[in-house]
Design an enzyme around this catalytic site. Structure first.
Site, short mmCIF file in Angstrom:
data_model
loop_
_atom_site.label_atom_id
_atom_site.label_comp_id
_atom_site.label_asym_id
_atom_site.label_seq_id
_atom_site.Cartn_x
_atom_site.Cartn_y
_atom_site.Cartn_z
N GLY A 94 6.14 45.98 -4.87
CA GLY A 94 5.24 46.71 -5.75
C GLY A 94 5.99 47.70 -6.61
O GLY A 94 5.65 47.90 -7.79
N SER A 167 0.00 58.38 -6.72
CA SER A 167 0.94 57.26 -6.70
C SER A 167 2.19 57.56 -7.50
O SER A 167 2.14 57.75 -8.72
CB SER A 167 0.27 56.00 -7.26
OG SER A 167 1.25 55.02 -7.54
N ASP A 319 4.32 55.80 3.66
CA ASP A 319 4.83 54.54 4.21
C ASP A 319 5.06 54.61 5.73
O ASP A 319 5.42 53.61 6.35
CB ASP A 319 6.14 54.16 3.52
CG ASP A 319 5.93 53.82 2.05
OD1 ASP A 319 4.80 53.43 1.68
OD2 ASP A 319 6.88 53.96 1.27
N LYS A 346 -1.46 48.46 0.35
CA LYS A 346 0.00 48.34 0.47
C LYS A 346 0.36 46.86 0.66
O LYS A 346 -0.45 45.99 0.38
CB LYS A 346 0.49 49.21 1.63
CG LYS A 346 0.31 50.71 1.38
CD LYS A 346 1.17 51.19 0.25
CE LYS A 346 0.97 52.67 -0.02
NZ LYS A 346 1.69 53.10 -1.24
N ARG A 350 -2.95 48.11 5.65
CA ARG A 350 -2.25 48.64 6.83
C ARG A 350 -3.19 49.28 7.86
O ARG A 350 -2.78 49.43 9.02
CB ARG A 350 -1.16 49.62 6.40
CG ARG A 350 0.03 48.90 5.80
CD ARG A 350 1.17 49.80 5.41
NE ARG A 350 2.31 48.98 4.98
CZ ARG A 350 3.33 49.42 4.26
NH1 ARG A 350 3.36 50.69 3.85
NH2 ARG A 350 4.32 48.60 3.94
#
Ligand code: S3P
Length: 438
Positions: A94, A167, A319, A346, A350
């Site tokens: 990504g 982001s 993450d 993601k 997740r």
């Protein structure tokens, strides 16, 4: 699809180094490929995601090669990217996709972006929107996904863009488009995200100003910039170190040193959260390397206690939630997380993937719309996956590595369906894990 069972292990000890930071490695290749002259990069992560970025920059004219331990990049100069002859294959990445869409949006070239099944499900609307405002023409697949075709703007216009989601990839896409746009492109960031783009662009000599107004960060980039080649030293990736930090905390008797780990405050949320849960993590020899704060981490086995995690910390550990969920599954009491909607977009969803994986391994987990609630074992090992059953990793490297760590603290081991995705970010993971648990 190489399946693998991760068995209970003895303590983690000794000293290890994790590979270079993935975010910083992508940026080093991109900015080196835009600077005129030779950029050298030490400590580059040689994972598949970063190699996808390198392949794309080569396809647009840069020379990128490894000489000894160092990578050397001969850039083309901002404004001089060549039109790629074939589709740019972004694999699982990504970051490559969104940052390179930004970079090419203000160049008069047409590029097609493709990726694997995971990447082809992820939302690109979040970059299509601002880049279209700057003049790029983008035809995406339904739902704003890959494959997509982008015609970059011949006469891009600077914008002021307020990030609707926290982001760093969207922020970076707009700033990189701003590099070849006349005037000043401004990004307003209500919630701070990782700032490697800002730090490294300044290091390469771009004119960039960062100000704070009432808790909001405002970043202005002056366009038609010229980047000067640099020697970039990439610190160890805190997101890779995370798996070893949690493993050492959970496996009784462990005492492990992880050297040269990036501790940029926009990335270091996991360390603070684990310390608040009772984790014994000491930061040794704090220093600055290549414009980024770094330390050696000493991690010792600890009894962890569940907590309610403040959603405000999420961007600084976005993450690391999969492996944090593993830590919570072994803690005493309940850990609650909220405000984690971004985890659903993601490499996999997740929240759903980790809820299913941990449940299969015998943990007590409740899935909510924006987080998980996990009732820990109080330090007892998880049962492990039942015979014949395996964790679905869904092309997501961080699920595979997190459940590998869960296997170390299980009674019967944890079987995962596919270790191949680990190579996207951490090709030496299995070797380092074997070394640390020897
Ligand atoms: C990244 C930003 C984050 C992170 C990703 C890498 C980057 O994504 O999850 O692994 O290098 O800018 P978002 O920008 O979607 O939060």
């Amino acid at each position: 699809m190489p399946a693998h069972t991760f068995h209970p292990s003895g303590p983690l000890g000794g000293t290890l180094q994790v590979p270079g930071d993935k975010s910083i490695s992508h940026r080093a290749i991109m900015f080196g490929a835009l600077a005129v002259g030779e950029t050298r990069v030490s400590g580059l992560l040689e994972g598949e995601d970063v190699m996808a970025t390198a392949g794309a920059m080569r396809a647009m004219g840069a020379q990128i090669e490894k000489t000894g331990a160092e990578w050397r990049i001969h850039g083309v100069g901002i404004g001089s990217l060549l039109e790629p002859k074939a589709a740019l294959d972004m694999g699982n990445s990504g970051t490559s996709t969104r940052l390179l869409m930004g970079l090419t949006a203000s160049h008069a070239i047409t590029a097609t972006f493709i990726g694997d099944a995971s990447l082809s499900r992820r939302p690109m609307g979040r970059v299509i929107e601002p880049l279209s405002q700057m003049g790029a023409q983008i035809e995406a697949s339904s739902g704003g996904t890959l494959p997509l075709l982008q015609r970059g703007a011949a006469t891009p216009v600077p914008i002021t863009y307020r990030l609707p989601v926290a982001s760093a990839q969207v922020k970076s896409a707009v700033l990189l488009a701003g590099l070849n746009t006349p005037g000043i492109t401004t990004v307003i960031e209500p919630v701070p995200t990782r700032d490697h783009t800002e730090r490294m662009l300044a290091g390469f000599g771009a004119r960039l100003e960062v100000t704070q107004e009432a808790g909001t960060r405002i970043i202005r980039i002056h366009g038609e910039a010229e980047l000067r080649p640099q020697h970039v030293i990439v610190p160890g990736d805190p997101s890779s170190a995370a798996f070893f930090i949690v493993a050492a905390l959970l496996v009784p008797g462990s005492d492990l040193v992880i050297e040269n780990v990036g501790i940029n405050p926009t990335r270091a949320g996991l360390i603070a959260v684990l310390q608040a849960m009772g984790g014994d993590i000491t930061l040794l020899d704090r220093r600055e390397v290549g414009g980024e704060p770094v330390a050696d981490l000493r991690v010792r086995h600890s009894a962890l206690t569940g907590i309610a995690i403040d959603p405000a910390v999420a961007p600084a550990m976005i993450d690391e939630f999969p492996v944090l969920f593993v830590a919570a599954a072994l803690a005493q009491g309940t850990t609650t997380t909220t405000g984690l909607d971004e985890l659903r977009v993601k490499e996999s969803d997740r929240l759903a993937t980790m809820a299913a994986a941990l449940t299969l391994a015998g943990a007590r987990v409740e899935e909510h719309e924006d987080g998980l609630t996990i009732h820990g074992t109080g330090g007892d090992p998880l049962p492990g996956t039942p015979p014949g059953a395996e964790v679905a990793t869904r092309l997501d490297h961080r699920i595979a590595m997190s459940m590998a760590i869960a296997g170390l603290v299980s009674r019967n081991g944890v079987q995962i369906d596919d270790t191949a995705p680990i190579a996207t970010s951490f090709p030496t993971f299995l070797a380092l894990l074997a070394e640390a648990t020897r």
